[in-house]
Scaffold this motif. Structure first.
Motif, PDB file in Angstrom:
ATOM      1  N   VAL A   7       0.875  -1.181   0.000  1.00  0.00           N
ATOM      2  CA  VAL A   7       0.000   0.000   0.000  1.00  0.00           C
ATOM      3  C   VAL A   7       0.905   1.222   0.000  1.00  0.00           C
ATOM      4  O   VAL A   7       1.604   1.496   0.980  1.00  0.00           O
ATOM      5  CB  VAL A   7      -0.925   0.015   1.230  1.00  0.00           C
ATOM      6  N   GLU A   8       0.912   1.947  -1.087  1.00  0.00           N
ATOM      7  CA  GLU A   8       1.828   3.070  -1.228  1.00  0.00           C
ATOM      8  C   GLU A   8       1.393   4.259  -0.379  1.00  0.00           C
ATOM      9  O   GLU A   8       0.248   4.362   0.050  1.00  0.00           O
ATOM     10  CB  GLU A   8       1.933   3.467  -2.704  1.00  0.00           C
ATOM     11  N   TYR A   9       2.367   5.145  -0.166  1.00  0.00           N
ATOM     12  CA  TYR A   9       2.166   6.324   0.687  1.00  0.00           C
ATOM     13  C   TYR A   9       0.911   7.100   0.294  1.00  0.00           C
ATOM     14  O   TYR A   9       0.108   7.497   1.143  1.00  0.00           O
ATOM     15  CB  TYR A   9       3.399   7.217   0.593  1.00  0.00           C
ATOM     16  N   GLU A  10       0.745   7.321  -0.993  1.00  0.00           N
ATOM     17  CA  GLU A  10      -0.378   8.127  -1.471  1.00  0.00           C
ATOM     18  C   GLU A  10      -1.730   7.458  -1.214  1.00  0.00           C
ATOM     19  O   GLU A  10      -2.765   8.135  -1.193  1.00  0.00           O
ATOM     20  CB  GLU A  10      -0.218   8.409  -2.972  1.00  0.00           C
ATOM     21  N   ASP A  11      -1.718   6.143  -1.004  1.00  0.00           N
ATOM     22  CA  ASP A  11      -2.967   5.395  -0.822  1.00  0.00           C
ATOM     23  C   ASP A  11      -3.131   4.864   0.601  1.00  0.00           C
ATOM     24  O   ASP A  11      -3.913   3.932   0.838  1.00  0.00           O
ATOM     25  CB  ASP A  11      -3.012   4.204  -1.796  1.00  0.00           C
ATOM     26  N   PHE A  12      -2.407   5.453   1.575  1.00  0.00           N
ATOM     27  CA  PHE A  12      -2.377   4.857   2.916  1.00  0.00           C
ATOM     28  C   PHE A  12      -3.760   4.748   3.548  1.00  0.00           C
ATOM     29  O   PHE A  12      -4.013   3.856   4.361  1.00  0.00           O
ATOM     30  CB  PHE A  12      -1.439   5.670   3.821  1.00  0.00           C
ATOM     31  N   MET A  13      -4.703   5.624   3.169  1.00  0.00           N
ATOM     32  CA  MET A  13      -6.043   5.571   3.766  1.00  0.00           C
ATOM     33  C   MET A  13      -6.808   4.319   3.358  1.00  0.00           C
ATOM     34  O   MET A  13      -7.825   3.999   3.976  1.00  0.00           O
ATOM     35  CB  MET A  13      -6.835   6.819   3.417  1.00  0.00           C
ATOM     36  N   ASP A  14      -6.313   3.592   2.347  1.00  0.00           N
ATOM     37  CA  ASP A  14      -6.943   2.315   2.004  1.00  0.00           C
ATOM     38  C   ASP A  14      -6.910   1.355   3.192  1.00  0.00           C
ATOM     39  O   ASP A  14      -7.770   0.478   3.322  1.00  0.00           O
ATOM     40  CB  ASP A  14      -6.236   1.664   0.813  1.00  0.00           C
ATOM     41  N   TRP A  40       2.406   3.269   7.586  1.00  0.00           N
ATOM     42  CA  TRP A  40       2.584   4.710   7.431  1.00  0.00           C
ATOM     43  C   TRP A  40       2.192   5.453   8.716  1.00  0.00           C
ATOM     44  O   TRP A  40       1.303   6.280   8.743  1.00  0.00           O
ATOM     45  CB  TRP A  40       1.783   5.226   6.235  1.00  0.00           C
ATOM     46  N   GLY A  41       2.916   5.091   9.796  1.00  0.00           N
ATOM     47  CA  GLY A  41       2.624   5.671  11.103  1.00  0.00           C
ATOM     48  C   GLY A  41       2.734   7.174  11.155  1.00  0.00           C
ATOM     49  O   GLY A  41       2.037   7.827  11.944  1.00  0.00           O
ATOM     50  N   SER A  42       3.587   7.756  10.326  1.00  0.00           N
ATOM     51  CA  SER A  42       3.722   9.217  10.331  1.00  0.00           C
ATOM     52  C   SER A  42       2.427   9.898   9.920  1.00  0.00           C
ATOM     53  O   SER A  42       2.182  11.057  10.276  1.00  0.00           O
ATOM     54  CB  SER A  42       4.848   9.648   9.382  1.00  0.00           C
ATOM     55  N   LYS A  43       1.586   9.178   9.170  1.00  0.00           N
ATOM     56  CA  LYS A  43       0.305   9.739   8.730  1.00  0.00           C
ATOM     57  C   LYS A  43      -0.875   9.212   9.545  1.00  0.00           C
ATOM     58  O   LYS A  43      -1.927   9.860   9.615  1.00  0.00           O
ATOM     59  CB  LYS A  43       0.072   9.384   7.254  1.00  0.00           C
ATOM     60  N   SER A  44      -0.705   8.036  10.153  1.00  0.00           N
ATOM     61  CA  SER A  44      -1.871   7.369  10.745  1.00  0.00           C
ATOM     62  C   SER A  44      -1.841   7.245  12.263  1.00  0.00           C
ATOM     63  O   SER A  44      -2.796   6.760  12.857  1.00  0.00           O
ATOM     64  CB  SER A  44      -1.988   5.948  10.154  1.00  0.00           C
ATOM     65  N   SER A  45      -0.760   7.668  12.907  1.00  0.00           N
ATOM     66  CA  SER A  45      -0.623   7.417  14.343  1.00  0.00           C
ATOM     67  C   SER A  45      -1.704   8.093  15.172  1.00  0.00           C
ATOM     68  O   SER A  45      -2.012   7.642  16.283  1.00  0.00           O
ATOM     69  CB  SER A  45       0.761   7.864  14.824  1.00  0.00           C
ATOM     70  N   ASN A  46      -2.271   9.170  14.664  1.00  0.00           N
ATOM     71  CA  ASN A  46      -3.309   9.879  15.424  1.00  0.00           C
ATOM     72  C   ASN A  46      -4.720   9.366  15.135  1.00  0.00           C
ATOM     73  O   ASN A  46      -5.688   9.840  15.745  1.00  0.00           O
ATOM     74  CB  ASN A  46      -3.243  11.385  15.134  1.00  0.00           C
ATOM     75  N   LEU A  47      -4.847   8.415  14.221  1.00  0.00           N
ATOM     76  CA  LEU A  47      -6.160   7.852  13.918  1.00  0.00           C
ATOM     77  C   LEU A  47      -6.500   6.765  14.935  1.00  0.00           C
ATOM     78  O   LEU A  47      -5.662   5.934  15.271  1.00  0.00           O
ATOM     79  CB  LEU A  47      -6.164   7.247  12.511  1.00  0.00           C
TER      80      LEU A  47
END
Length: 360
Positions: A293-300, A324-331
């Motif tokens: 799952v690429e960076y641009e598609d991490f929300m998948d 992609w913890g840098s983008k998702s750690s707060n979710l």
């Protein structure tokens, strides 16, 4: 007279407490001095607990003396080790990170897995990290360690950088981890993995490659997982390019340097070395292996119902997935969520998520 006696009694109590504290400190120093590779790692705030009880002590393995004596390290742990780093200095290990450790240690029971702390952490409370404490009791191949970062990069192209430009970074924890992984592999050899990389199966086919880099796109290398034999010439070149191109204000400065180094060293575009799979004795693993799952598609990975068939596809075709913890750690997610991330966690680290009863 009574007032005077009370004052004397208070002074006596204070003196007695001071003696007890000094004696306890001396005992700890003596214990840690018996083995230069180990540092006392206290489980609770147990100043008055019996330190002779095995349940009361856990040890951090000090890797620092082994950096200059890799034969000692290899004799104890072998060549095929896996390193993770924890550079926040908080003394807390999030349940998601424990999930990563649970999965990799379960699928690779014969491989020594190290969680390496920095910032001179000599004590940590496992009562504040119950999921980690539970993992350590169950998995004999998981080890907690500490290392002196300056010593890890000493006499490498990263040494000057570590004492100057790194201090200017607004991303100190992330960049410290980026540099530390290179120092550990240069001096000890093995495999490095990020704590937000969830694995699905044995990594033996990858670890056995010895020297490898991984991709997160068809033409881009990432640093979430890599492996090298100690003192490998390409790793030395990587560190040299990282030092030359390091920008403390650029978050992905080290991954960017990896791509620059690969192009220069092999005189080929990154897309070409990935298509070839191996150049000289260095393997290049394409995006499907560990970062499907690429960076641009991490929300998948985090959508409410998830992408149809994504979990099944990942489990069948890949060794793991970068979260992609840098983008998702707060979710945050309820455990009843159908998001692929939650579904995978329930399957791959069921014990860890028992310690987060409502949200993951």
């Amino acid at each position: 007279m009574a007032v005077k006696m009370r004052r004397h009694f208070r002074l006596f109590v204070i003196l007695l407490v001071a003696i007890v504290v000094l004696f306890s400190a001396a005992v700890l120093l003596l214990l840690s001095g018996n083995d230069s590779r180990k540092i006392i790692f206290l489980l609770d705030d147990e100043a008055e607990d019996d330190l002779t009880g095995h349940e009361q002590l856990q040890f951090l393995i000090d890797l620092t003396p082994m950096l200059d004596d890799p034969a000692d390290f290899q004799q104890n742990y072998g060549d095929d080790v896996i390193f993770f780093t924890e550079t926040s200095g908080t003394g807390r290990v999030h349940v998601r990170a424990v999930c990563t450790l649970e999965a990799v240690s379960t699928f690779n029971p014969e491989t020594h897995v190290f969680l390496v702390f920095t910032r001179n952490l000599l004590e940590i409370s496992l009562s504040r990290n119950p999921a980690l404490a539970d993992l350590l009791k169950r998995m004999q191949n998981v080890h907690l360690a500490t290392v002196d970062f300056r010593q890890a990069v000493k006499d490498t192209p990263l040494e000057e950088l570590s004492t100057s430009r790194l201090a200017k970074s607004p991303y100190p924890n992330e960049h410290l981890s980026d540099l530390l992984r290179l120092g550990l592999l240069w001096k000890l050899g093995g495999t490095y993995m990020d704590l937000d990389l969830l694995t699905f199966k044995s990594l033996a086919p990858i670890v056995r490659l010895k020297n490898f880099l991984t991709a997160d796109a068809v033409d881009r290398l990432n640093t979430c997982m890599l492996g090298f034999q100690r003192n490998h010439p390409f790793l030395e070149f990587l560190m040299k390019i990282v030092s030359e191109h390091y920008d403390p204000f650029e978050y992905p400065t080290v991954p960017q340097a990896f791509n620059i180094a690969t192009r220069k060293y092999f005189d080929l575009p990154v897309a070409d070395v990935l298509a070839m799979g191996k150049v000289s004795d260095v393997s290049f693993l394409n995006v499907s292996v560990i970062s499907p799952v690429e960076y641009e598609d991490f929300m998948d990975l985090y959508g409410g119902k998830g992408k149809v068939g994504l979990v099944e596809k990942l489990l069948e075709n890949s060794f793991g997935v970068h979260l992609w913890g840098s983008k998702s750690s707060n979710l945050k997610f309820k455990l009843q969520s159908k998001a692929p991330f939650v579904v995978l966690a329930k399957k791959l680290c069921p014990r860890a998520i028992e310690y987060t009863p409502r949200y993951l």
